[in-house]
Motif scaffolding. Structure first.
Motif, PDB file in Angstrom:
ATOM      1  N   GLY A 119       0.810  -1.214   0.000  1.00  0.00           N
ATOM      2  CA  GLY A 119       0.000   0.000   0.000  1.00  0.00           C
ATOM      3  C   GLY A 119       0.840   1.260   0.000  1.00  0.00           C
ATOM      4  N   GLY A 120       2.089   1.118  -0.429  1.00  0.00           N
ATOM      5  CA  GLY A 120       2.970   2.283  -0.541  1.00  0.00           C
ATOM      6  C   GLY A 120       3.659   2.702   0.735  1.00  0.00           C
ATOM      7  N   ARG A 121       3.613   1.865   1.783  1.00  0.00           N
ATOM      8  CA  ARG A 121       4.250   2.215   3.056  1.00  0.00           C
ATOM      9  C   ARG A 121       5.271   1.150   3.444  1.00  0.00           C
ATOM     10  NH1 ARG A 121       3.317   5.549   7.374  1.00  0.00           N
ATOM     11  NH2 ARG A 121       4.006   4.820   9.409  1.00  0.00           N
ATOM     12  N   ASN A 122       6.501   1.555   3.674  1.00  0.00           N
ATOM     13  CA  ASN A 122       7.557   0.622   4.065  1.00  0.00           C
ATOM     14  C   ASN A 122       7.221   0.006   5.422  1.00  0.00           C
ATOM     15  OD1 ASN A 122      10.137  -0.535   4.918  1.00  0.00           O
ATOM     16  ND2 ASN A 122      11.041   0.658   3.257  1.00  0.00           N
ATOM     17  N   PRO A 123       7.212  -1.332   5.521  1.00  0.00           N
ATOM     18  CA  PRO A 123       6.792  -1.972   6.769  1.00  0.00           C
ATOM     19  C   PRO A 123       7.825  -1.939   7.890  1.00  0.00           C
ATOM     20  CG  PRO A 123       7.430  -3.630   5.162  1.00  0.00           C
ATOM     21  CD  PRO A 123       7.479  -2.307   4.457  1.00  0.00           C
ATOM     22  N   ALA A 124       9.058  -1.514   7.614  1.00  0.00           N
ATOM     23  CA  ALA A 124      10.095  -1.493   8.652  1.00  0.00           C
ATOM     24  C   ALA A 124       9.801  -0.406   9.686  1.00  0.00           C
ATOM     25  CB  ALA A 124      11.463  -1.254   8.027  1.00  0.00           C
TER      26      ALA A 124
END
Length: 389
Positions: A119-124
Motif C-alpha cells: 500500500g505504498g508504506r515501508n513496513p520497517a
C-alpha cells in the motif's frame, strides 16, 4: 514466394526504442533472427515488417518485453541507465550488457511491486536511509561507526560468524530489517558486482550472486552508502573509472568506497595490521577470514594508509579475482527453489505470500510479482515456511 504481410498497428518507433533500451546493436539482433542488418533497419524505419513469429522472438526472447508494447502509439516513459547512474562515466554506461540492463528493469519492477504489496508504506519500524541520511562531504568513517551502532552489530559478533555466506545472510537480514530490500541474481556481466535504486519509500539493492560472497558483502555496503546519499549507483569490480569522474560524482564514489571499507574493517583492525608493516598474503588472509571480508578489502584499507602501493594492490586484487572465478567455473549448480528463495529474499517472499493468503492477489499475480512460473509457487512457499537460506 509471396512477401509476408505487414502486421497492422505495429509501431516501428517502438521496435527501435526497445532495441536501444535492451542494449543491442542492429547487427546483433539481425544475427539472432538470421536476417540481414538491412532487414532490421527497414523494420525500424517502417519500410518493411517482421513476421508475427519474428516479432514474438523480438519481444519475448531478445528484448524481454510484452508483445502488446509494440502496438503502443509511443514508447512508454521509462528512465534509462544513462540518467539514473550519473556516477558512472558515459563510456562505462555504454558497456552495460543487455543482461545487466534487464536486471535494472527487473529491479524497477520490484520497486513497483513493493509499493503494490504494502500500500505504498515501508513496513520497517526504522528506515536506515532516512535516519542516517548523509552527504558526500560527510566523514565516511564517522557514518560507518554510526551505522554499526544503529544496526547493533559489533566487530566481535562479526568475527563470530562461521563463514562469509553466513555473514552475508546476517548483513542482508539486518539491512532489510531497517527498510532496504535486497535482491540477488546471477549476472552475465561479471565485472558488475551490483547496483541500487533509490526511492523515497522503497530503495533497493541488487547483488550479483555470481561474484564471491565477500565481494557481495562489500557491494552491499557500497550500495547502501549510495542510498544514504539518496542516489542510484552501480558497483564495478574494477573501480579505476573513478579517475575519470570529476566534482561531486567523484566525491560520491570515493565516499562510498571509504564508507564500505571503514564499516567492514574498522580503524582499530587497520592499525593492528598496519603496525606490522607490509603484511604477507597469509596475514591478510587471516584477517579477511576473521572479519568475513575479501582480502582485497583488507589490502585496500592498507593502501589508503600508505602501507602498500597501488601497483601491489591492483596486482593482488586481479590475482585473487581470477582465482575465485576459476574455482567457481569448476563448481556445480544448485536447487532451483533454494536459488530463487535466495534471489528474492525471505522478506519479499513473505510479503507476497501474505497478500495471497489474504486474497488480495491471485496465484497468477503473485507469480508475476515474483518473476516465476505459477507452478513454482508451491516449492517457493515450502522453502519460505522452512525458513532456510
Amino acid at each position: 514466394m509471396a512477401k509476408p504481410a505487414s502486421i497492422p498497428g505495429l509501431n516501428p518507433e517502438i521496435l527501435a526504442w526497445a532495441r536501444r533500451r535492451a542494449g543491442h546493436d542492429v547487427a546483433t539482433v539481425a544475427k539472432r533472427l538470421r536476417k540481414s542488418p538491412e532487414d532490421v533497419r527497414a523494420w525500424e524505419a517502417g519500410d518493411a515488417s517482421p513476421t508475427y513469429v519474428q516479432l514474438e522472438k523480438l519481444a519475448y526472447e531478445i528484448y524481454k518485453r510484452p508483445l502488446a508494447l509494440f502496438f503502443f502509439p509511443e514508447p512508454p516513459e521509462e528512465e534509462d541507465p544513462e540518467h539514473r547512474f550519473r556516477t558512472l562515466p558515459a563510456f562505462e554506461l555504454a558497456r552495460l550488457a543487455p543482461d545487466t540492463r534487464l536486471k535494472i528493469r527487473d529491479a524497477c519492477a520490484k520497486q513497483i511491486a513493493l509499493h503494490e504489496l504494502t500500500g505504498g508504506r515501508n513496513p520497517a519500524e526504522r528506515l536506515v536511509f532516512r535516519d542516517l541520511a548523509s552527504t558526500p562531504d560527510s566523514d565516511p568513517a564517522g557514518v560507518a561507526e554510526k551505522l554499526r551502532d544503529y544496526l547493533g552489530v559489533s566487530v566481535e559478533e562479526q568475527r563470530s560468524w562461521r563463514s562469509a555466506a553466513a555473514a552475508l545472510a546476517r548483513w542482508r537480514e539486518s539491512i532489510e530489517e531497517h527498510g532496504v530490500f535486497v535482491f540477488k541474481s546471477s549476472f552475465k556481466q561479471q565485472e558488475i558486482s551490483g547496483f541500487c535504486l533509490y526511492g523515497e519509500e522503497f530503495p533497493i539493492i541488487y547483488l550479483n550472486n555470481s561474484v564471491a560472497k565477500t565481494r557481495q558483502i562489500f557491494t552491499l555496503f557500497h550500495e547502501l552508502a549510495h542510498l544514504l546519499l539518496r542516489l542510484d549507483g552501480i558497483t564495478k569490480r574494477d573501480d579505476s573509472y573513478i579517475g575519470h569522474l570529476r566534482g561531486e560524482e567523484r566525491e560520491v564514489e570515493v565516499f562510498c568506497n571509504a564508507f564500505a571499507g571503514a564499516f567492514l574493517v574498522p580503524q582499530g583492525v587497520v592499525r593492528e595490521l598496519a603496525g606490522r608493516g607490509a603484511p604477507a598474503d597469509d596475514e591478510i588472509k587471516t584477517f579477511a577470514t576473521q572479519l568475513k571480508v575479501s582480502r582485497e578489502v583488507i589490502l585496500r584499507r592498507l593502501l589508503d594508509r600508505g602501507v602498500v602501493s597501488r601497483q601491489h594492490y591492483e596486482q593482488k586484487a586481479a590475482e585473487w579475482t581470477d582465482d575465485y572465478f576459476e574455482r567457481r567455473r569448476k563448481s556445480g549448480g544448485g536447487n532451483y527453489y533454494n536459488t530463487q528463495g535466495v534471489y528474492l529474499g525471505k522478506r519479499f517472499l513473505a510479503l507476497g505470500f501474505q497478500q495471497l493468503y489474504r486474497g488480495v492477489i491471485s496465484r497468477a499475480e503473485l507469480a508475476d510479482v515474483l518473476g516465476v512460473k505459477a507452478t513454482s509457487l508451491d516449492g517457493l512457499e515450502q522453502r519460505m515456511l522452512a525458513g532456510t537460506g
